[in-house]
Design a protein around this motif. Structure first.
Motif, PDB file in Angstrom:
ATOM      1  N   PHE A   1      16.816 -60.835  69.320  1.00 27.96           N
ATOM      2  CA  PHE A   1      17.486 -61.501  70.432  1.00 27.96           C
ATOM      3  C   PHE A   1      17.745 -60.548  71.606  1.00 27.96           C
ATOM      4  O   PHE A   1      17.420 -60.845  72.746  1.00 27.96           O
ATOM      5  CB  PHE A   1      18.810 -62.121  69.977  1.00 27.96           C
ATOM      6  N   ILE A   2      18.321 -59.384  71.326  1.00 22.56           N
ATOM      7  CA  ILE A   2      18.828 -58.531  72.402  1.00 22.56           C
ATOM      8  C   ILE A   2      17.713 -58.115  73.367  1.00 22.56           C
ATOM      9  O   ILE A   2      17.811 -58.305  74.583  1.00 22.56           O
ATOM     10  CB  ILE A   2      19.549 -57.301  71.817  1.00 22.56           C
ATOM     11  N   ILE A   3      16.619 -57.537  72.820  1.00 21.52           N
ATOM     12  CA  ILE A   3      15.535 -57.085  73.690  1.00 21.52           C
ATOM     13  C   ILE A   3      14.869 -58.274  74.363  1.00 21.52           C
ATOM     14  O   ILE A   3      14.551 -58.250  75.557  1.00 21.52           O
ATOM     15  CB  ILE A   3      14.521 -56.238  72.887  1.00 21.52           C
ATOM     16  N   THR A   4      14.697 -59.354  73.603  1.00 20.27           N
ATOM     17  CA  THR A   4      14.065 -60.555  74.147  1.00 20.27           C
ATOM     18  C   THR A   4      14.868 -61.081  75.336  1.00 20.27           C
ATOM     19  O   THR A   4      14.308 -61.467  76.365  1.00 20.27           O
ATOM     20  CB  THR A   4      13.995 -61.645  73.061  1.00 20.27           C
TER      21      THR A   4
ATOM     22  N   GLU B   1      10.270 -76.530  70.546  1.00 21.17           N
ATOM     23  CA  GLU B   1       9.444 -75.799  71.505  1.00 21.17           C
ATOM     24  C   GLU B   1       9.767 -74.307  71.425  1.00 21.17           C
ATOM     25  O   GLU B   1       8.872 -73.457  71.404  1.00 21.17           O
ATOM     26  CB  GLU B   1       9.708 -76.340  72.917  1.00 21.17           C
ATOM     27  N   SER B   2      11.071 -73.982  71.321  1.00 21.69           N
ATOM     28  CA  SER B   2      11.453 -72.567  71.233  1.00 21.69           C
ATOM     29  C   SER B   2      10.937 -71.962  69.926  1.00 21.69           C
ATOM     30  O   SER B   2      10.532 -70.801  69.882  1.00 21.69           O
ATOM     31  CB  SER B   2      12.972 -72.425  71.318  1.00 21.69           C
ATOM     32  N   LEU B   3      10.922 -72.760  68.864  1.00 22.18           N
ATOM     33  CA  LEU B   3      10.412 -72.302  67.577  1.00 22.18           C
ATOM     34  C   LEU B   3       8.928 -71.953  67.702  1.00 22.18           C
ATOM     35  O   LEU B   3       8.455 -70.932  67.195  1.00 22.18           O
ATOM     36  CB  LEU B   3      10.607 -73.422  66.554  1.00 22.18           C
ATOM     37  N   ARG B   4       8.203 -72.834  68.414  1.00 20.91           N
ATOM     38  CA  ARG B   4       6.768 -72.621  68.612  1.00 20.91           C
ATOM     39  C   ARG B   4       6.537 -71.310  69.380  1.00 20.91           C
ATOM     40  O   ARG B   4       5.674 -70.521  69.034  1.00 20.91           O
ATOM     41  CB  ARG B   4       6.180 -73.804  69.386  1.00 20.91           C
TER      42      ARG B   4
ATOM     43  N   LEU C   1      21.323 -64.850  64.187  1.00 26.31           N
ATOM     44  CA  LEU C   1      22.257 -65.543  65.075  1.00 26.31           C
ATOM     45  C   LEU C   1      22.878 -66.740  64.362  1.00 26.31           C
ATOM     46  O   LEU C   1      24.077 -66.988  64.465  1.00 26.31           O
ATOM     47  CB  LEU C   1      21.523 -66.028  66.331  1.00 26.31           C
ATOM     48  N   VAL C   2      22.034 -67.460  63.611  1.00 27.49           N
ATOM     49  CA  VAL C   2      22.516 -68.636  62.886  1.00 27.49           C
ATOM     50  C   VAL C   2      23.559 -68.212  61.853  1.00 27.49           C
ATOM     51  O   VAL C   2      24.609 -68.836  61.704  1.00 27.49           O
ATOM     52  CB  VAL C   2      21.337 -69.362  62.209  1.00 27.49           C
TER      53      VAL C   2
ATOM     54  N   PHE D   1      13.374 -68.940  69.804  1.00 22.81           N
ATOM     55  CA  PHE D   1      14.327 -69.623  68.937  1.00 22.81           C
ATOM     56  C   PHE D   1      15.708 -68.948  68.947  1.00 22.81           C
ATOM     57  O   PHE D   1      16.729 -69.619  69.138  1.00 22.81           O
ATOM     58  CB  PHE D   1      13.771 -69.734  67.509  1.00 22.81           C
ATOM     59  N   PRO D   2      15.788 -67.618  68.782  1.00 18.23           N
ATOM     60  CA  PRO D   2      17.123 -66.989  68.858  1.00 18.23           C
ATOM     61  C   PRO D   2      17.805 -67.247  70.200  1.00 18.23           C
ATOM     62  O   PRO D   2      19.021 -67.432  70.250  1.00 18.23           O
ATOM     63  CB  PRO D   2      16.833 -65.495  68.669  1.00 18.23           C
TER      64      PRO D   2
END
Lengths: 274, 382, 287
Positions: free
Chosen positions: A211-214, A67-70, C120-121, A224-225
């Protein structure tokens, strides 16, 4: 000096360079390896326990991962589309026009690339909270943020392609009876297109991997991250490595495919030149 | 009706003026008529305004003042794609993403020609490119690319074909071959060619008429022969070939009609210059003589020329160049003159450096230029 | 372009640049302003109801007083990582630009390719490499490089290694772009003029590659200073960087004013250092 010594002396730089390259690949080897790790027996997830195909056969087993990938893919596509269009238009303005505020605009476009992500992320959060959107963080706020930091990279990429375009080609088209629109669609656009495509790819990978801003703008939405980050606290499911390896293979395949095609095209060129 | 049929006749530039926003005036009130069907060359050093002139004719640059007409049609403010004019660009500007055939048919397609196949075939044959039709520009050699640029422009049968340093990117040998080729194609198609170049040899071998441009103005216009043998300014005398320019004082005129000559005192010796070759009214002038017209003979042996000679010159340098030898001569008044001598073998060797020589020339080859002009104008700086 | 200008008239430029300008104004400049006002607001509020702007300068003093070790650590770790990136990146960029021959494109692709695996991975996989019972630690112990009770994970070494690894491509690409423009014949000419290999590098290659060095170090140093992922995943509470603190203040502590003040301090610090560095390196046209 021995022959070996001479060989090393001659190839020292390329040998060292390959070692650096190897260093850059260590994590990818580990990720690929761990995608076959049988983690069902043990809770120590940072050690190879045994070989299994299970992770590859059931990639969506971990709750919420696919789901996170989507979510990441939809945000990535939307951010790519919008930032590519906006950025390409801006690149045309900057290369082809002299207008008031041009240098200010150049600076404003440069700033997001020179600002630490944590500052951009926190400032967006501060804004959303100040504007009363603190409770509605999610898909749309992530998308807004991603488009923002992708625009600069799109502009830089398209601008360099457009700047390298010989303006005589457009003049030649006009000389050969093409009007403004025909000149744009038959000459300018096809020649700038590779730059636009590269910009879109860059935008997608930036958005997909952010990742950081998200993290600052996501609210309850999980990309996903963010899933990986959350899982890292408990123990990462091995399927994350499957996704990582898969992405690497897809990207590498696309790049190699493109390269092979352009080599094939270039081969005739070499023949004609010799 | 295709653009090429809308206007017919000579290309006429009247009072054409171009001043750039930064204040630089590239072309200064140019008046010029280029007859239909001629091969015309605009020759000058870089920055002389020749390319700006060309671009104004093509519609890629807007004149500040003046008009451009083809026949009775004023095309001064016509868009580039509405003019019966095509350009062969300096670096060809071939569309890199299109094949040779697609490049060539680009013009006709834009003008709405439905079936371009026979036209393309014909023009590719004329330019010997039939086998390259399916290739991309990057796959061709420089000479082939040059011919594509030519074919792409010619297929439109423009009233005027503009060539902007078309051979500049080619090596010397290919350049000579392409000069002949261009001349042949021009004679075959009979269109007006306007050729911009800084290479005086190229302009002279190809064009019927050459206009020498300098600082936005035309210095002199004429056949290559006229320009070379009878230059009117020091710029033309130096830019087209080389010239010896010696200061002289005008004494007066003698004779009349074709025989009228101007007598000039040159450091104590009186020389006669034909009135038709005198381009100054003042009492002083530059006496010009081409180096290959200068004759030398070791002192004491008779000089093979009518009239007088200058004694007391010394050979200071002799450069042997195979077909000819270039001598530098120090004249009694201190100036150095250049002399080109054909190595006919008559002398049985070179004149050694340090030899005292007598210097002479046939009076009908000399010319007289205005003394207010810079004797170094048009010399290439290197 | 000129032809579009004829279609849209004089305002074409503004129509084209407009969307980007508006977007960046709304979601980059405006948030920065918002960050600034939040940093000067009364910390008594909360994220839901908002904060009152009271021009509270103390936020800055308090942030600086409480968190200066984090700032210092960030600059130190990022600085070391940048130098390491420069050394490693220069070697690889040089090899690609001058020694790779027809493998140039392939090697460039190989530089970029690892980064399609989520970072991250990849960073998590360093946890495995540096693990206490991993082969790397065991080997180093066997070689007496690491003491018997020594470890790599949760040390500053791990954080710096992670930063170096993560930002290496940002160094390599600008370096390569600069090096690639250098005519190899210059090296030969220097050799012809009696320069030793070291002198050739110091007097010819290095000065000509400076734009890439400046660009690469900036692209590495700036994100490394603000990063908190490597410190979080590979470090310990003793190796936390300013990013960790900002993130924690925003999320767990919900102390927006102090978090914003710390963000502004970080930004100002970076801008000041970048400007000083760029001026020193004499490549102001970079901006």
């Amino acid at each position: 000096m021995t022959r070996l010594g001479r060989w090393v002396g001659k190839h020292l730089m390329i040998t060292l360079g390959l070692l650096v390259l190897l260093y850059m690949y260590i994590p990818n080897f580990i990720v690929a390896l761990m995608s076959f790790n049988d983690a069902s027996q043990s809770r120590n997830l940072y050690q190879f326990q045994g070989f299994t195909w299970d992770n590859w056969l059931n990639p969506c087993d971990p709750l919420g991962m696919c789901e996170s990938l989507r979510v990441s893919i939809s945000i990535g596509l939307a951010a790519t589309l919008v930032s590519t269009i906006i950025g390409t238009l801006a690149a045309f303005a900057l290369v082809r026009h002299r207008f008031e505020g041009r240098s200010t605009m150049n600076l404003v476009l440069f700033l997001p690339m020179a600002t630490p992500e944590i500052v951009m992320g926190s400032s967006l959060l501060a804004l959303f909270v100040a504007a009363g959107f603190g409770g509605q963080l999610g898909f749309w706020t992530i998308l807004i943020a991603h488009i923002m930091f992708c625009i600069s990279f799109v502009v830089v990429t398209v601008r360099s392609r457009l700047g390298g375009l010989d303006s005589n080609l457009e003049k030649a088209a006009m000389d050969l009876y093409a009007d403004e629109w025909q000149t744009f669609w038959r000459i300018t656009f096809p020649l700038v297109f590779p730059g636009i495509l590269a910009a879109a790819l860059l935008a997608f990978s930036l958005s997909f991997d952010d990742f950081i801003i998200t993290n600052f703008t996501s609210g309850q939405t999980v990309t996903f991250p963010m899933f990986v980050w959350g899982a890292a606290q408990r123990g990462v499911p091995m399927q994350v490595n499957v996704i990582g390896t898969l992405m690497f293979l897809v990207a590498l395949g696309a790049v190699i495919g493109g390269e092979v095609m352009s080599r094939r095209r270039a081969r005739g060129r070499v023949r004609a030149a010799s | 009706m295709s653009p090429a049929e809308q206007a017919h006749g000579d290309l006429k530039l009247s009072g054409l003026h171009k001043r750039y926003p930064n204040g630089f005036t590239a072309v200064k009130s140019l008046d010029l008529v280029i007859p239909q069907g001629s091969f015309f060359a605009l020759l000058g050093p870089s920055g002389c305004g020749k390319t700006t002139t060309l671009r104004m004719v093509a519609g890629l640059e807007t004149p500040t003042a003046g008009t451009i007409e083809i026949g009775a049609n004023d095309i001064t403010h016509e868009k580039p794609y509405k003019r019966p004019v095509n350009t062969v660009f300096q670096n060809y500007a071939l569309f890199p993403h299109l094949t040779i055939a697609e490049n060539v048919e680009f013009g006709p397609k834009r003008r709405g020609v439905k079936d371009t196949r026979s036209q393309v075939k014909e023009i590719l044959e004329l330019t010997e490119l039939t086998e390259q039709a399916a290739k991309k520009p990057a796959q061709l050699s420089g000479g082939q690319q040059q011919r594509v640029a030519l074919a792409r422009a010619l297929i439109n049968r423009p009233e005027v074909l503009l060539l902007d340093e078309p051979l500049g990117a080619l090596d010397l040998k290919l350049r000579r071959a392409m000069q002949m080729e261009l001349k042949r194609i021009q004679e075959e198609v009979g269109l007006t060619f306007v050729h911009v170049t800084h290479d005086q040899e190229e302009a002279m071998t190809m064009a019927d008429t050459v206009a020498v441009m300098n600082e936005g103005r035309i210095e002199q216009l004429g056949t290559p022969y006229d320009l070379y043998t009878n230059p009117r300014t020091t710029f033309v005398a130096n830019f087209l070939g080389r010239s010896n320019l010696v200061k002289g004082t005008v004494l007066g005129r003698e004779g009349s009609g074709d025989d009228e000559v101007v007598k000039v005192d040159m450091h104590g010796t009186v020389v006669s210059i034909k009135a038709g070759r005198v381009h100054t009214d003042s009492s002083e002038g530059w006496i010009g003589i081409r180096p290959e017209k200068v004759l030398i003979q070791p002192a004491g042996t008779p000089v093979d020329a009518p009239g007088g000679y200058f004694a007391g010159a010394v050979v200071t340098e002799a450069s042997y160049m195979g077909t000819s030898t270039e001598y530098r001569l120090r004249m009694p008044w201190g100036q150095e003159l250049i002399c080109f001598e054909q190595n006919t073998g008559r002398r049985g060797g070179l004149v050694p450096v340090g030899t005292q020589v007598d210097v002479s020339w046939r009076p009908e080859f000399a010319f007289l230029l205005d003394s207010s002009q810079d004797a170094e104008a048009g010399l290439e700086e290197d | 372009m000129a032809s579009l200008q004829r279609v849209f008239g004089k305002n074409a430029a503004y129509l084209l640049i407009g969307p980007a300008a508006i977007w960046l104004a709304l979601f980059f400049l405006f948030p920065m302003l918002s960050l600034l006002t939040t940093s000067l607001s009364d910390p008594a509020g909360n994220p839901i109801t908002g904060y009152d702007l009271t021009w509270r300068i103390q936020n800055y003093l308090e942030a600086l007083g409480d968190y200066w070790p984090y700032l210092l650590r960030s600059l130190l770790y990022a600085g070391i990582a940048t130098v390491l990136c420069l050394v490693l990146g220069y070697v690889l960029a040089y090899a690609i630009a001058f020694k790779a021959g027809r493998w140039k494109t392939v090697m460039l692709v190989l530089v970029i390719a690892p980064f399609f695996t989520s970072f991250l991975v990849r960073t998590l996989s360093w946890k495995l490499i540096l693990a206490d019972n991993g082969w790397l630690v065991e080997t180093l112990k066997a070689l007496w490089i690491l003491p018997e009770d020594g470890r790599l994970l949760a040390t500053p070494i791990a954080v710096v290694a992670g930063l170096t690894y993560n930002f290496l491509p940002f160094m390599i690409l600008p370096l390569y772009t600069s090096l690639e423009k250098i005519d190899p014949k210059l090296n030969e000419a220097a050799a012809d003029l009696y320069a030793s290999p070291f002198q050739r590098f110091a007097k010819v290659i290095w000065p000509l590659s400076l734009p890439g060095v400046v660009g690469g170090t900036l692209l590495t140093f700036i994100p490394a200073t603000g990063d908190y992922i490597n410190a979080e995943l590979l470090g310990s509470p003793n190796t936390q960087m300013v990013g960790n603190k900002i993130q924690a203040l925003f999320t767990t502590a919900s102390d927006y004013p102090h978090a914003s003040a710390l963000s502004v301090i970080l930004m100002v610090m970076i801008v000041a250092m970048v400007l000083y560095y760029v001026r020193k390196a004499g490549t102001e046209d970079l901006l």
